[in-house]
Design a protein around this motif. Sequence first.
Motif, PDB file in Angstrom:
ATOM      1  N   GLY A 284     -23.234  -0.309  19.055  1.00  0.00           N
ATOM      2  CA  GLY A 284     -23.889   0.325  20.186  1.00  0.00           C
ATOM      3  C   GLY A 284     -22.945   0.776  21.276  1.00  0.00           C
ATOM      4  O   GLY A 284     -23.393   1.161  22.360  1.00  0.00           O
ATOM      5  N   GLU A 285     -21.641   0.767  21.017  1.00  0.00           N
ATOM      6  CA  GLU A 285     -20.647   1.185  22.010  1.00  0.00           C
ATOM      7  C   GLU A 285     -19.665   2.171  21.384  1.00  0.00           C
ATOM      8  O   GLU A 285     -19.599   2.309  20.160  1.00  0.00           O
ATOM      9  CB  GLU A 285     -19.898  -0.032  22.568  1.00  0.00           C
ATOM     10  N   THR A 286     -18.927   2.844  22.235  1.00  0.00           N
ATOM     11  CA  THR A 286     -17.975   3.866  21.791  1.00  0.00           C
ATOM     12  C   THR A 286     -16.562   3.297  21.773  1.00  0.00           C
ATOM     13  O   THR A 286     -16.158   2.550  22.670  1.00  0.00           O
ATOM     14  CB  THR A 286     -18.039   5.090  22.712  1.00  0.00           C
ATOM     15  N   TRP A 287     -15.797   3.719  20.732  1.00  0.00           N
ATOM     16  CA  TRP A 287     -14.446   3.206  20.519  1.00  0.00           C
ATOM     17  C   TRP A 287     -13.530   4.344  20.062  1.00  0.00           C
ATOM     18  O   TRP A 287     -13.995   5.383  19.595  1.00  0.00           O
ATOM     19  CB  TRP A 287     -14.429   2.088  19.458  1.00  0.00           C
ATOM     20  N   ALA A 288     -12.233   4.096  20.182  1.00  0.00           N
ATOM     21  CA  ALA A 288     -11.237   5.034  19.668  1.00  0.00           C
ATOM     22  C   ALA A 288     -10.071   4.218  19.119  1.00  0.00           C
ATOM     23  O   ALA A 288      -9.774   3.115  19.607  1.00  0.00           O
ATOM     24  CB  ALA A 288     -10.747   5.993  20.741  1.00  0.00           C
ATOM     25  N   TYR A 289      -9.414   4.744  18.087  1.00  0.00           N
ATOM     26  CA  TYR A 289      -8.267   4.064  17.473  1.00  0.00           C
ATOM     27  C   TYR A 289      -6.967   4.641  18.024  1.00  0.00           C
ATOM     28  O   TYR A 289      -6.830   5.863  18.170  1.00  0.00           O
ATOM     29  CB  TYR A 289      -8.306   4.207  15.955  1.00  0.00           C
ATOM     30  N   VAL A 290      -6.026   3.736  18.289  1.00  0.00           N
ATOM     31  CA  VAL A 290      -4.697   4.109  18.765  1.00  0.00           C
ATOM     32  C   VAL A 290      -3.668   3.642  17.739  1.00  0.00           C
ATOM     33  O   VAL A 290      -3.731   2.494  17.274  1.00  0.00           O
ATOM     34  CB  VAL A 290      -4.390   3.462  20.136  1.00  0.00           C
ATOM     35  N   ARG A 291      -2.755   4.526  17.368  1.00  0.00           N
ATOM     36  CA  ARG A 291      -1.676   4.126  16.456  1.00  0.00           C
ATOM     37  C   ARG A 291      -0.582   3.485  17.296  1.00  0.00           C
ATOM     38  O   ARG A 291       0.155   4.157  18.022  1.00  0.00           O
ATOM     39  CB  ARG A 291      -1.136   5.329  15.689  1.00  0.00           C
ATOM     40  N   THR A 292      -0.478   2.162  17.200  1.00  0.00           N
ATOM     41  CA  THR A 292       0.492   1.406  17.993  1.00  0.00           C
ATOM     42  C   THR A 292       1.844   1.275  17.307  1.00  0.00           C
ATOM     43  O   THR A 292       2.818   0.884  17.954  1.00  0.00           O
ATOM     44  CB  THR A 292      -0.065   0.014  18.291  1.00  0.00           C
ATOM     45  N   ALA A 293       1.905   1.551  16.018  1.00  0.00           N
ATOM     46  CA  ALA A 293       3.141   1.532  15.235  1.00  0.00           C
ATOM     47  C   ALA A 293       2.937   2.510  14.080  1.00  0.00           C
ATOM     48  O   ALA A 293       1.807   2.946  13.825  1.00  0.00           O
ATOM     49  CB  ALA A 293       3.457   0.125  14.726  1.00  0.00           C
ATOM     50  N   PRO A 294       4.008   2.889  13.378  1.00  0.00           N
ATOM     51  CA  PRO A 294       3.852   3.882  12.316  1.00  0.00           C
ATOM     52  C   PRO A 294       2.765   3.556  11.303  1.00  0.00           C
ATOM     53  O   PRO A 294       2.142   4.466  10.753  1.00  0.00           O
ATOM     54  CB  PRO A 294       5.232   3.915  11.664  1.00  0.00           C
TER      55      PRO A 294
END
Length: 354
Positions: A284-294
């Motif tokens: 029920g919430e919004t999210w985004a993915y971040v590439r923190t390493a290769p």
Amino acid sequence: MKLRLILLSAISLAVASGAGWYIYQAVHDSSTSTTADAQSSPAPAVQTVNGETVVVVSAEAQRASHIEVAPLATVTTQPGINADATVIDLQPLFDLRNRLASARADVDTLTAQAASSRTQYEGSRALYADDRNISLKTLQAARSAMLSDDAKLQSARVTLAGLDGAVRQLFGDGLAHAAVAPASKLFQRLQSGQAVVLRVTLPSSIGTAPPERIAVDTPDGRAVPAQRLSASPLADPGVQGNPWLYVTSAALPANLRTSARVPTSSQAVSALMIPRRAVVWYGGETWAYVRTAPERFTRRYVPAGNEGEHGFMVSSGFQAGDQIVTQGAQLLLSEEIKPRGIATACKDPPECDD
């Protein structure tokens, strides 16, 4: 004897040669298998690092899954909020305008008629006072006609005032003024379908001075500007707040429910914008993915309150330059929430027969 030795030697050489080829082939096959295993990309894994869930995906798997990232940029925007908006059905307004025009024509006609009757009565009274030049009956008839015309005029004026009040009570002062104006450009645009009126419910925090211009979302994903008309005398029973009427030059169907972007300040601010395509819904919430390493990706929370035309504006949880996953975020979410440690095949087929 020599012939037998020669034959035995030939047989030994053949056997040795075959064994050597078998060993070579086995070593070659083993080497090929090892190389293929080395080249195959490992399956994605999920880890917990510093309290954050990390999805580990090899570079080969990222290419195969078409996972793409883009740096998070800082943009300048005007702070605002989202508000509920509804396109008003203006057919009742058009009908009331026609009735107003008819009532106004009646008032004009009866005004002239009443004035004529009063003039005739005044003349008759003067003649009667001048040595009874007309009969009393004629004077009384003139007076009766005058009073009758005055009553008709008063009734027509009440009808006109009632219709004018109905327009204002249903559609506000702005539309009421446009309805009574002889050559209102706004009313012409509304009648021709070149513009529509929306009731926008603003939160009480905005107060009595709502912005002159807002942006309204259309069904095809555009945002069109809208101009403030007046306060709305009617409210949406399902939405709490202060209703205001806005007009926009867009062909929107009546009774359409949409949203409007309402600026809360005239001062521009800097914020980070996360593209819409980078946002996924979970729990029920919004999210985004971040590439923190290769090969590592972390899911971070995106506040849904500051959604703009092109994405979500955030001021915390992210930094400029963060590598945001713009394609493949749903794949990463599926991998993250996939159940772990559950066997998918029966290890002992005979025991699976039930």
